[in-house]
Design an enzyme around this catalytic site. Structure first.
Site, PDB file in Angstrom:
ATOM      1  CB  ALA A  56      -3.616  -6.221   3.630  1.00  0.00           C
ATOM      2  N   GLY A  70       3.665 -12.402   0.897  1.00  0.00           N
ATOM      3  CA  GLY A  70       4.683 -12.937   1.784  1.00  0.00           C
ATOM      4  C   GLY A  70       4.106 -13.917   2.786  1.00  0.00           C
ATOM      5  CG  ASP A 124       5.581 -12.128   8.242  1.00  0.00           C
ATOM      6  OD1 ASP A 124       5.809 -13.188   8.854  1.00  0.00           O
ATOM      7  OD2 ASP A 124       6.450 -11.270   8.027  1.00  0.00           O
ATOM      8  CB  CYS A 172       3.295   2.707   2.464  1.00  0.00           C
ATOM      9  SG  CYS A 172       2.300   1.507   1.559  1.00  0.00           S
ATOM     10  N   GLY A 202      -0.172  -8.745   8.202  1.00  0.00           N
ATOM     11  CA  GLY A 202       0.850  -9.600   8.798  1.00  0.00           C
ATOM     12  C   GLY A 202       1.875  -8.846   9.607  1.00  0.00           C
ATOM     13  CB  CYS A 214       8.067  -1.772  -2.579  1.00  0.00           C
ATOM     14  SG  CYS A 214       6.994  -0.327  -2.489  1.00  0.00           S
TER      15      CYS A 214
END
EC number: 2.8.1.13
Length: 379
Positions: free
Chosen positions: A6, A10, A12, A101, A125, A199
């Site tokens: 996934a 970013g 991570d 989420c 991450g 987000c």
């Protein structure tokens, strides 16, 4: 092993995917398109899931030499996360959209699709660790870097989901090391700032965003005795423990600031009082789930020792917990979680999540239904 990485865009998730590739897995990268709302997709947004994030995820996959796809989960995200957030605030509760989420999108919808397509695991991450016990059962544990540990927001994962979850950053001692590794690997996101905002509210103005989604009606602010001390523009925009934004026409007798103690959406009232009244030492939770197999005391109903955490980066406090079996008026049986805290916590709101730990292991979680002070209740 076939692994679906996934890719958030970013640093991570990029390093996690790189480590999965380096470990010899057959890795495919996927970026989740979670919103079609202009506010979250425009260039320069401070939240995640932006156009730039999608491009950064693609660039990382290109460097790693793995396939890259974008999956549109926007409708499910809107229904299961965004609408849930609105509904919870409308009911006077304080939800955690990141946990929702993880529960319904990243480790439900995404994992279900990954398994259906023949993948063995989903790699993210997150800073957390999955340990397999002697019987082959997965356990969720804190990451080596407790400062970045994200096991709290993963407390909603089930036994079956943990079996298919991979967290390559589990033993990384610091975020600085992740960034340094990204630099060495030639990943352009090495110095990309972390995203801290919700987000779908990229400007961080939760109250303003909610005002556009929920019909706000002016109402009374009352003290703990029920006396009107001010007015609010809409009770749904407040949360327990809040002080900012309170417009109080009548000052407290002792001159000290007052905080939100309770939201009463049906009465459209906000209850305020002194900071001392925010302290609670008993939590009752609903929608209980266990991360991995539940410990023996869950089945027997016996009390067990643990640590309780009510915020993603909050301090865990010593506690005891037990399951409470109840029968509703219609005869339906349900099971709640009762947590008694050794050290009182402040500003605990219905709708938040309490996550239980034993050592580094995550036992499970529940949505907070009520929180109270046993000491004050005994007076």
């Amino acid at each position: 092993m076939r692994v679906l990485a996934a890719m958030s865009g970013g640093v991570d998730s990029a390093v996690a995917a790189a480590r999965a590739v380096e470990a010899g897995h057959d890795v495919v990268g996927v970026h989740l398109a979670l919103s079609r709302m202009p506010g979250t997709l425009r260039t320069g947004s401070r939240g995640c899931c932006t156009i730039e994030d999608s491009r950064d995820a693609w660039r990382a996959c290109d460097v790693l030499g793995i396939p890259y796809y974008v999956w549109d989960f926007s409708e499910r995200f809107k229904e299961d996360v965004v609408q849930d957030f609105i509904d919870e605030y409308a009911a006077g509760r304080t939800p955690n959209p990141c946990m929702r989420c993880n529960e319904r999108i990243k480790f439900a919808a995404l994992l279900e699709k990954a398994i259906a397509l023949g993948f063995d695991a989903v790699c993210t991450g997150h800073y957390a660790k999955v340990i397999t016990d002697a019987d082959g059962n997965p356990e969720l544990h804190r990451a080596a870097d407790w400062a970045k540990d994200q096991s709290y927001v993963l407390g909603v994962l089930t036994h079956e989901q943990l079996k298919h979850s991979m967290f390559p950053l589990a033993d990384t001692p610091s975020k600085a090391e992740v960034r340094a590794e990204a630099e060495r690997r030639g990943l352009s996101v090495a110095n990309k700032p972390d995203s801290h905002d919700i987000c779908f509210i990229p400007d961080g103005d939760t109250a303003g965003w909610l005002a556009e989604k929920i019909e706000m009606t002016t109402g009374d602010i009352v003290d703990e005795a029920g006396t009107k001390v001010g007015e609010h523009p809409g009770a749904n925009a407040f949360t327990v423990g809040q002080r900012r934004g309170l417009k109080l026409g009548t000052p407290a007798a002792d001159g000290k600031p007052r905080f939100v103690l309770e939201i009463r959406p049906k009465e459209n009232k906000v209850v305020v009082g002194p900071e001392a009244l925010l302290a609670i030492d008993e939590i009752r939770g609903i929608k209980v789930s266990w991360a991995g197999l539940p410990i023996a005391e869950v089945a027997t109903g016996d009390e067990f020792d643990c640590h309780a955490q009510v915020r993603a980066h909050g301090d865990p406090v010593p506690a005891t917990a037990r399951m409470e079996r109840l029968t509703d008026d219609d005869g339906a049986e349900r099971t709640n979680l009762v947590v008694t805290l050794a050290t009182p916590l402040r500003g605990v709101a219905p709708g938040q999540t309490v996550v239980l730990y034993q050592g580094s292991r995550v036992l499970g979680q529940a949505t907070i239904d009520t929180a109270r002070s046993l000491q004050r209740a005994a007076l």
